[in-house]
Design a protein around this motif. Structure first.
Motif: not given
Lengths: 393, 180
Positions: B28-40
């Motif tokens: 599935r396509v990640p939400t912008p919030e998921e990308l923001q939270a997981r991309d460290i």
């Protein structure tokens, strides 16, 4: 009548040995019933070796290579090296995020990954620090402790190339940062050409799911490269235009040379071999026939040949290599040997398909100095004493 | 030369195929919030560094409370826990001491590692401001930044670490290879 008496004789003679131990059952008591998940015989005690550590989550356990047959390491004996312990992960809650310089970022679950076209390949994984004690001239007493941070498994999964095709790369894509779900979020950068060459996002090991300590539910297998880049508990792949320079690539796993400069991105584990039988702490029980057996592997491809010396490197004999000799996998070699009972040394050296010759300890020391302890692949020499005891040199 | 051309063509073809994307329709396509939270992820250019700031002044207290029990008051290390400061000028010696100050080529590496993996028992528990502050303090221990120097997404990547030019690419094979 004749048959009966013969039968009585057979029972009587076979019963003699068993009589003392099993008086009532004639040595034929019924065995255990079937069971859902098998275990080895209680007589088998071979196990991984590790030292007790004040930081137990950061440590390594070595494979008992001296007890191994063939080329596959049982999953339960595959070496471990962790930087913040083994997380217990519920696969139903685990997700892999693929993002960065891609057309279509994706979140994939294990069940998604298992629907992609799959591959199964046999590869070794070796810790960069395997055999590091030998360079520093503090060799360990047995092959498990000197060479045990290498193992070989059949890995099943989806190729990283398939996943990158799925998300579509943007032109600036050059490196891929892989990140684990362990507490320290272990992360390593892998150049794109390797990523699309032979890297596997693996969920299977030796016919079943990965063991937790091998990255359950998914890990990277980066064939032939130092074990640290084979990120376990894989949760994120970040496609980027540059390496991230994480601690493990910018500081750890670099090799410090005598001139004070350090080598960076020394990924490949070069060709290496070691005699596993007879090896350190084993004993030969008198002169006579022994099969010398060992393992050879190369991060650059197939093992071309292995040679063994039983006379202190005065002469070398071609060992027989067990087919198939697979790329970036263990190759088992064997040489029949009659020990005359005199003290001697045993050693093996291998050549891989690129023509690279496994170097001696002194050759490596001359080029790299004593501080470049990672990526050591020197020839290992075992000493056989007159009483049959085998020790390290 | 022709082999090089062939390999280049193969790589180019592969890259063209790779650029197309999406044929299995899985995941599935990640939400912008998921990308923001997981991309460290953090890169040496400073890409990925979050907003926030801190200096060694604030970093000292955090370091003493959260880091010193393992790494020592002055970053000298304790028992099995490695030193993180000192050792400048020792890399050519018989007993080199490779620390953040003496060895690590990029200040962003220190920020990234502290953010990912430290404190050892509670990784991920420091705020962005705290990570900037502790990074500043560790660099301050070796005199790489001054006590009041404020580190943030702009200033951190500009720090030139003492051993920035101390690395060379992998030259191996560096021993014998037979011609076949």
């Amino acid at each position: 009548m004749r048959t009966a008496s013969r039968r009585s004789f057979l029972i009587a003679s076979s019963g003699l040995a068993a009589l003392a131990a099993v008086p009532k059952s004639w040595g034929r008591e019924l065995g255990e019933p079937v069971r859902p998940y098998g275990e080895r015989s209680p007589f088998e005690k071979s196990q991984r070796f590790y030292r007790k550590s004040p930081i137990p989550e950061t440590g390594a356990s070595g494979t008992p290579l001296q007890d191994s047959y063939g080329v596959i390491t049982p999953s339960a004996l595959h070496f471990e090296s962790h930087h913040s312990g083994v997380p217990q992960i519920d696969p139903a809650k685990h997700e892999l995020l693929v993002h960065g310089a891609v057309e279509h970022p994706l979140i994939l679950r294990l069940e998604d990954l298992q629907r992609f076209p799959s591959v199964s390949r046999i590869h070794f994984i070796e810790c960069a620090g395997n055999t590091s004690g030998d360079l520093a001239s503090t060799p360990r007493p047995n092959v498990q402790r000197s060479h045990g941070l290498v193992s070989c498994s059949e890995w099943t999964g989806v190729t990283l190339k398939t996943l990158l095709e799925e998300v579509g790369l943007k032109p600036r894509a050059k490196w891929i940062l892989a990140e684990g779900a362990d507490a320290c979020r272990m992360a390593r950068s892998i150049p794109l050409d390797k990523a699309i060459d032979d890297v596997i996002v693996a969920y299977g090991q030796n016919g079943e799911a990965l063991r937790p300590e091998q990255g359950y539910p998914i890990r990277l297998v980066v064939p032939g490269w130092e074990g640290n880049v084979c990120i376990k508990w894989l949760q994120r792949l970040h496609v980027a235009d540059q390496p991230s320079m994480t601690r493990e690539e910018a500081a750890g796993y670099t090799d410090l040379m005598p001139d004070g400069k350090a080598r960076m991105f020394t990924f490949v584990m070069e060709a290496k071999s070691v005699i596993t039988r007879p090896s350190g702490e084993q004993t030969l029980h008198g002169p006579g026939f022994y099969e010398i057996s060992g393992l050879a592997w190369s991060g650059r491809g197939r093992i071309e040949r292995v040679e063994v010396s039983t006379d202190g490197a005065d002469s070398w004999q071609a060992a027989e290599s067990q087919e198939p000799r697979l790329t970036k996998a263990f190759t088992r070699f064997r040489l029949p040997w009659n020990w005359d009972g005199k003290p001697t040394t045993l050693q093996s050296r291998c050549v891989d398909e690129t023509g690279y010759v496994q170097p001696t300890h002194d050759e490596l020391l001359a080029v790299r100095g004593k501080n470049a302890t990672d990526h050591y692949n020197g020839i290992k020499v075992w000493r056989v004493l007159a009483d049959g005891k085998v020790t390290h040199v | 030369m022709s082999r090089f051309l062939l390999l280049s063509c193969l790589l180019l073809t592969t890259l063209i195929v790779l650029a197309q994307g999406g044929k299995h329709n899985l995941g599935r396509v990640p939400t912008p919030e998921e990308l923001q939270a997981r991309d460290i992820s953090v890169f040496p250019t400073g890409a990925g560094l979050p907003p926030g700031e801190g200096s060694a002044k604030e970093g000292r207290n955090i370091y003493v409370a959260r880091c010193a029990s393992c790494h020592g008051e002055r970053g000298e290390g304790r028992g099995a826990n490695p030193p993180i400061a000192g050792g400048l000028g020792t890399l050519k010696s018989e007993a080199p001491r490779a620390t953040v100050g003496s060895y690590w080529p990029y200040a962003t590496t220190a920020w990234d590692y502290i953010n990912r993996a430290m404190p050892y028992q509670e990784p991920g528990s420091l705020s962005a401001d705290e990570v900037y502050s502790v990074t500043a303090y560790v660099l301050y221990l070796d005199g790489i930044v001054s006590e009041g120097e404020v580190l943030n997404a702009k200033s951190l990547p500009k720090i030139k670490m003492p051993n920035r030019d101390g690395f060379v690419p992998d030259p191996r094979p560096d021993t014998r290879t037979q011609t076949r």
